[in-house]
Design a protein around this motif. Structure first.
Motif, PDB file in Angstrom:
ATOM      1  N   VAL A  87       0.891  -1.104  -0.218  1.00 17.98           N
ATOM      2  CA  VAL A  87       0.089  -0.059   0.116  1.00 17.98           C
ATOM      3  C   VAL A  87       0.897   1.253   0.089  1.00 17.98           C
ATOM      4  O   VAL A  87       1.940   1.200   0.496  1.00 17.98           O
ATOM      5  N   PHE A  88       0.517   2.238  -0.888  1.00 13.08           N
ATOM      6  CA  PHE A  88       1.378   3.327  -1.140  1.00 13.08           C
ATOM      7  C   PHE A  88       1.712   4.034   0.398  1.00 13.08           C
ATOM      8  O   PHE A  88       2.550   4.433   0.671  1.00 13.08           O
ATOM      9  N   SER A  89       0.441   4.359   1.135  1.00 10.94           N
ATOM     10  CA  SER A  89       0.517   5.035   2.350  1.00 10.94           C
ATOM     11  C   SER A  89       1.534   4.531   3.245  1.00 10.94           C
ATOM     12  O   SER A  89       2.315   5.193   4.017  1.00 10.94           O
ATOM     13  N   VAL A  90       1.708   3.104   3.529  1.00 11.94           N
ATOM     14  CA  VAL A  90       2.762   2.461   4.168  1.00 11.94           C
ATOM     15  C   VAL A  90       3.901   3.006   3.835  1.00 11.94           C
ATOM     16  O   VAL A  90       4.964   3.061   4.508  1.00 11.94           O
ATOM     17  N   LEU A 145       9.024   6.176   4.579  1.00  9.10           N
ATOM     18  CA  LEU A 145       9.906   7.433   4.177  1.00  9.10           C
ATOM     19  C   LEU A 145      10.199   8.542   5.043  1.00  9.10           C
ATOM     20  O   LEU A 145      10.755   9.476   5.006  1.00  9.10           O
ATOM     21  N   THR A 146       9.191   8.504   6.290  1.00  7.13           N
ATOM     22  CA  THR A 146       9.325   9.541   7.189  1.00  7.13           C
ATOM     23  C   THR A 146      10.291   9.418   8.260  1.00  7.13           C
ATOM     24  O   THR A 146      10.661  10.108   8.916  1.00  7.13           O
ATOM     25  N   ARG A 147      10.753   8.138   8.045  1.00  8.36           N
ATOM     26  CA  ARG A 147      11.881   7.695   9.087  1.00  8.36           C
ATOM     27  C   ARG A 147      13.038   7.879   8.654  1.00  8.36           C
ATOM     28  O   ARG A 147      13.452   7.289   7.628  1.00  8.36           O
ATOM     29  N   VAL A 148      13.778   8.214   9.621  1.00  9.79           N
ATOM     30  CA  VAL A 148      15.243   8.515   9.525  1.00  9.79           C
ATOM     31  C   VAL A 148      16.111   7.143   8.940  1.00  9.79           C
ATOM     32  O   VAL A 148      16.908   7.118   7.809  1.00  9.79           O
ATOM     33  N   VAL A 166      13.460  13.687  -1.792  1.00 12.05           N
ATOM     34  CA  VAL A 166      12.929  14.908  -0.701  1.00 12.05           C
ATOM     35  C   VAL A 166      11.875  15.248  -1.111  1.00 12.05           C
ATOM     36  O   VAL A 166      10.953  15.410  -0.270  1.00 12.05           O
ATOM     37  N   VAL A 167      11.601  15.544  -2.406  1.00 12.97           N
ATOM     38  CA  VAL A 167      10.201  15.663  -3.077  1.00 12.97           C
ATOM     39  C   VAL A 167       9.036  14.807  -2.366  1.00 12.97           C
ATOM     40  O   VAL A 167       7.973  15.464  -2.055  1.00 12.97           O
ATOM     41  N   LEU A 168       9.405  13.665  -2.428  1.00 15.15           N
ATOM     42  CA  LEU A 168       8.436  12.561  -2.031  1.00 15.15           C
ATOM     43  C   LEU A 168       8.203  12.775  -0.422  1.00 15.15           C
ATOM     44  O   LEU A 168       7.112  12.468  -0.047  1.00 15.15           O
ATOM     45  N   ILE A 169       9.207  12.857   0.397  1.00 18.33           N
ATOM     46  CA  ILE A 169       9.039  12.859   1.660  1.00 18.33           C
ATOM     47  C   ILE A 169       8.482  14.222   2.057  1.00 18.33           C
ATOM     48  O   ILE A 169       7.547  14.220   2.849  1.00 18.33           O
ATOM     49  N   LEU A 170       8.408  15.343   1.410  1.00 16.54           N
ATOM     50  CA  LEU A 170       7.850  16.622   1.790  1.00 16.54           C
ATOM     51  C   LEU A 170       6.385  16.486   1.180  1.00 16.54           C
ATOM     52  O   LEU A 170       5.487  17.357   1.755  1.00 16.54           O
TER      53      LEU A 170
END
Lengths: 131, 248
Positions: A58-61, A66-69, A127-131
């Motif tokens: 699932v995309f949301s997962v 990608l928000t975790r260091v 970076v774009v994906l994370i932001l």
């Protein structure tokens, strides 16, 4: 017996390190690619089978990951190792072709340029994906 | 009498058309133990006295009669013929060429100077101070490496040597390995620095072509792998020493 001379010829040490790092990055890539494959294709299977999500991936997962260091570091490491290992391998192959071997410096610089450009572009995309 | 046809690549006759050409020699084979060298000697004696090849000991000890037979490097004196009762165009045929990579002097004679020059590039390694042969083969890589007779078959078979003219080649790297076994200290360090780059041990792709053709049972690939291990230890040790000095 011929007279011995101890400083006749010395191989450039940079070539040794490129050879050595090719092997080290190869080993690291095995581990990181397995981890990458596990997280992207198998880690969500349990949740899917338990009916907690509609699809195995699932995309949301993935986006949440990608928000975790730790995962960002893993992806950046994978990107860096893949680019180094792949382009260094291409360099080795190219330098065994005589016309390219005569332009060793140009080949090396071109591949470094390709590597840096690919790294920056992919980093920006991340970076774009994370932001 | 049984017969065989030799197709020999002939080179070095000058003139306007100085290209290599294949020439055919029909040779009788009197015994089942006749070798390629026997056939070459017969051809020179009975057909063409200008046919050029090199030989000395005839028992695989000197390494001077190295050629390529049907595309594979071998000592002519250790390669047996397989003739048949047929003759003329039906006779079995073998193709004999000079070794690759080494410059051709004439016909099957190659110049060994590049082979020797590669060894001379290694600091502290000499062609003249090889340890005495032990007669031991294959089972002990160190002992087997000392049985190298510098025939050049390994260099001719080596793909890397064919691609990279600066590559030291299996024969020189075997000598480096033997020298390292015999010596230590600054001499060993000099040898390791010389074989550490893409022209040395780390340039080897581990294809085992040299090992496959060695007539003395030497395994240059094994010797080169051992050199790689030693080079890694030296370079990592040097890096650690440098970083500890910088840190201290």
């Amino acid at each position: 017996m011929a007279e011995l001379s101890y400083r006749k010829y010395e191989a450039p040490s940079g070539e040794f390190w490129l050879w050595f790092l090719q092997r080290v990055t190869g080993l690291l890539l095995i581990a990181l690619v397995l981890l990458h494959g596990w997280f992207n294709h198998f880690a969500q299977i349990d949740a899917f089978e338990a009916g907690l999500q509609d699809e195995p991936v699932v995309f949301s997962v993935v986006a949440d990951r990608l928000t975790r260091v730790g995962f960002i570091a893993l992806d950046l490491a994978l990107l860096t190792l893949v680019l180094f290992h792949g382009l260094n391998g291409v360099r080795t192959v190219l330098l065994e072709w005589r016309p390219a071997a005569r332009r060793r410096r140009a080949v090396t610089r071109s591949l470094i340029g390709i590597g840096v450009a690919a790294w920056v572009v992919t980093f920006i995309a991340l970076v774009v994906l994370i932001l | 009498m049984k017969q065989i046809t030799l197709q020999i690549l002939r080179t070095g006759y000058g003139g306007e058309d100085d290209r290599s050409r294949w020439e055919r020699f029909d040779v009788p084979v009197p015994t089942g133990r006749s070798t390629v060298l026997d056939a070459l000697i017969w051809a020179r004696r009975h057909t063409d006295p200008t046919l050029a090849f090199r030989n000395a000991c005839r028992v695989g000890m000197c390494g001077t009669c190295g050629v390529r037979v049907d595309g594979r490097e071998t000592l002519a004196c250790r390669t047996y013929l397989q003739p048949s009762e047929t003759s003329g165009s039906d006779a079995p045929e073998i193709r004999i060429e000079p070794l690759r990579i080494l410059p051709i002097v004439q016909d099957l004679i190659t110049d060994r100077a590049p082979l020797h020059a590669a060894i001379d590039r290694l600091p502290g390694v000499s062609r003249d101070d090889e340890p005495a042969s032990t007669g031991t083969q294959a089972t002990d890589p160190d002992a087997a490496a000392r049985d190298c007779i510098l025939c050049g078959l390994c260099v001719s078979a080596c793909s890397v040597a064919g691609l990279n003219p600066g590559f030291l080649g299996p024969a020189a790297l075997v000598r480096a390995s033997v020298a390292l076994d015999a010596r230590g200290g600054p001499e060993a360090a000099g040898v390791l620095d010389a074989v550490g780059g893409s022209d040395g041990a780390t340039g080897c792709h581990t294809l085992f072509e040299c090992t496959a053709v060695c007539p003395r049972g030497v395994a240059p690939t094994v010797a080169i792998q051992r050199l790689k291990r030693r080079v890694v230890k030296r370079q990592l040790g040097r890096l650690l020493r440098t970083s500890s000095r910088t840190g201290g």
